[in-house]
Design a protein around this motif. Sequence first.
Motif, PDB file in Angstrom:
ATOM      1  N   THR A 101       8.456  10.589   3.632  1.00 14.14           N
ATOM      2  CA  THR A 101       7.290  10.159   3.810  1.00 14.14           C
ATOM      3  C   THR A 101       6.470   9.409   3.103  1.00 14.14           C
ATOM      4  O   THR A 101       5.581   8.137   3.471  1.00 14.14           O
ATOM      5  CB  THR A 101       6.750  11.404   4.430  1.00 14.14           C
ATOM      6  OG1 THR A 101       7.841  11.885   5.723  1.00 14.14           O
ATOM      7  CG2 THR A 101       4.920  11.461   4.560  1.00 14.14           C
ATOM      8  N   ILE A 102       6.435  10.091   1.884  1.00 20.66           N
ATOM      9  CA  ILE A 102       5.334   9.285   0.940  1.00 20.66           C
ATOM     10  C   ILE A 102       5.704   7.710   0.722  1.00 20.66           C
ATOM     11  O   ILE A 102       4.357   7.394   0.188  1.00 20.66           O
ATOM     12  CB  ILE A 102       5.368   9.940  -0.221  1.00 20.66           C
ATOM     13  CG1 ILE A 102       5.051  11.911  -0.226  1.00 20.66           C
ATOM     14  CG2 ILE A 102       5.111   9.948  -1.837  1.00 20.66           C
ATOM     15  CD1 ILE A 102       5.622  13.121  -1.488  1.00 20.66           C
ATOM     16  N   LEU A 103       6.519   7.797   0.527  1.00 16.47           N
ATOM     17  CA  LEU A 103       6.827   6.084   0.493  1.00 16.47           C
ATOM     18  C   LEU A 103       6.498   4.640   1.247  1.00 16.47           C
ATOM     19  O   LEU A 103       6.061   3.648   0.720  1.00 16.47           O
ATOM     20  CB  LEU A 103       8.270   6.230  -0.132  1.00 16.47           C
ATOM     21  CG  LEU A 103       9.250   6.349  -1.346  1.00 16.47           C
ATOM     22  CD1 LEU A 103      10.670   6.883  -1.640  1.00 16.47           C
ATOM     23  CD2 LEU A 103       8.617   5.652  -3.103  1.00 16.47           C
ATOM     24  N   ALA A 104       5.572   5.870   2.395  1.00 22.86           N
ATOM     25  CA  ALA A 104       4.921   4.835   3.332  1.00 22.86           C
ATOM     26  C   ALA A 104       3.837   4.560   2.697  1.00 22.86           C
ATOM     27  O   ALA A 104       3.212   4.416   4.068  1.00 22.86           O
ATOM     28  CB  ALA A 104       5.875   5.335   4.547  1.00 22.86           C
ATOM     29  N   LYS A 105       3.590   5.750   2.370  1.00 18.88           N
ATOM     30  CA  LYS A 105       1.838   5.254   2.686  1.00 18.88           C
ATOM     31  C   LYS A 105       1.274   4.897   1.637  1.00 18.88           C
ATOM     32  O   LYS A 105       2.635   3.698   0.995  1.00 18.88           O
ATOM     33  CB  LYS A 105       1.516   6.662   1.545  1.00 18.88           C
ATOM     34  CG  LYS A 105       2.383   7.924   2.850  1.00 18.88           C
ATOM     35  CD  LYS A 105       1.486   7.964   4.341  1.00 18.88           C
ATOM     36  CE  LYS A 105       2.114   8.985   4.579  1.00 18.88           C
ATOM     37  NZ  LYS A 105       1.655   9.645   6.400  1.00 18.88           N
ATOM     38  N   SER A 106       0.501   4.303   1.020  1.00 24.37           N
ATOM     39  CA  SER A 106      -0.447   2.778   0.213  1.00 24.37           C
ATOM     40  C   SER A 106       0.033   4.123  -1.280  1.00 24.37           C
ATOM     41  O   SER A 106      -0.218   4.411  -1.282  1.00 24.37           O
ATOM     42  CB  SER A 106      -1.667   2.928   0.433  1.00 24.37           C
ATOM     43  OG  SER A 106      -2.307   2.685  -0.359  1.00 24.37           O
TER      44      SER A 106
END
Length: 370
Positions: free
Chosen positions: A263-268
């Motif tokens: 989830t984190i890695l999909a963010k900016s």
Amino acid sequence: MKSHHATGAADDTVLFHTTGRTGTITLNRPRALNALTHPMVLRIEEALLAWASDPAVERILIRGAGDRGLCAGGDIRAIHDDAKAGTSASAAFWRDEYRLNALIARYPKPYVALMDGIVMGGGVGVSAHGSVRIVTERSRIAMPETGIGFVPDVGGTHLLGRAPGLLGTHLALTGSAVGAADALLCGLADHFVPAALLPELADALAEEPAHEVLPRYAATPAPGELAARRPWIDRCYAADTVEEIVERLLAEGDPAAKETAETILAKSPTALKVTLAAVRRARTLATLEEVLAQEYRTSCHALRSPDLVEGIRAQVIDKDRTPRWSPSDLREVSDEAVAAFFAPLGPGRELRPAGASAPDSGPGPGSGQR
């Protein structure tokens, strides 16, 4: 029932009325999930200032029209258009919105927020700083800014920085929504009331103080998820950098931790690093006003960041859910790039002391004053 006529009262996007001893604010854009506009913010501030000195009004109640939520945040499309055009309308909006958040936090009368349904971004700002915060089984509360290349604002880093352990850091980076039990655990709410009882609760508040009414309606919510996950959340988010946080999550061996890393890695990447710094800095600041001044800097700098336009495009405009972040990798976001988001804005551009024209300090969030 008496209506309150604020400036621009012909605009029905926010409604005001008094019933008994309660002044009620209804965010009235149900088709837009009651998203806030600049005129709405100004009218709410005007009403609150008028009611603060009105002896006939003993408490405030804020709620959203419709059954989908209190407020899904600010007008994201307007921010996208502003950022794309290189104009500054959003900065003016944030200035007044953050002043409103501070006013709510220091309001001299009980401020009761019905945080039913979706409560995100700016919706958190007009509710979670209140002194009586009520969630239901339908509540979904989040600060999802990293998913659009933005940084939590409206005092969100203040609230999340003060959550138990590192739960707030987890919510800030992932943008995950929480239900009633987890909102209570994280200090974002004070009471759980079943949604079906909210109309009756609102009627009772017209004549009785919240501390007398709530025991008749408050209940225990269904269990949440964060209490059981807190051991690995506290371990992983104690790392110095976002990269190390992700590494620790992947090494946990818990499927939920691995999913969190993804989830984190999909963010900016830029928004993630600025957000981590913002939450940690917020913990060292003494007042909400100081945090809001810091958030105003990060928001204004984000307005000129390519990730904000791209994130809103991908999530809201085109809805292809495939943002092309720049840079696209956490390792490419330098410490200098992060520090630039906290740099002074220049003479006359900083957020002046929030609520400077407001009444004297009131109860503040979760204070128990009713």
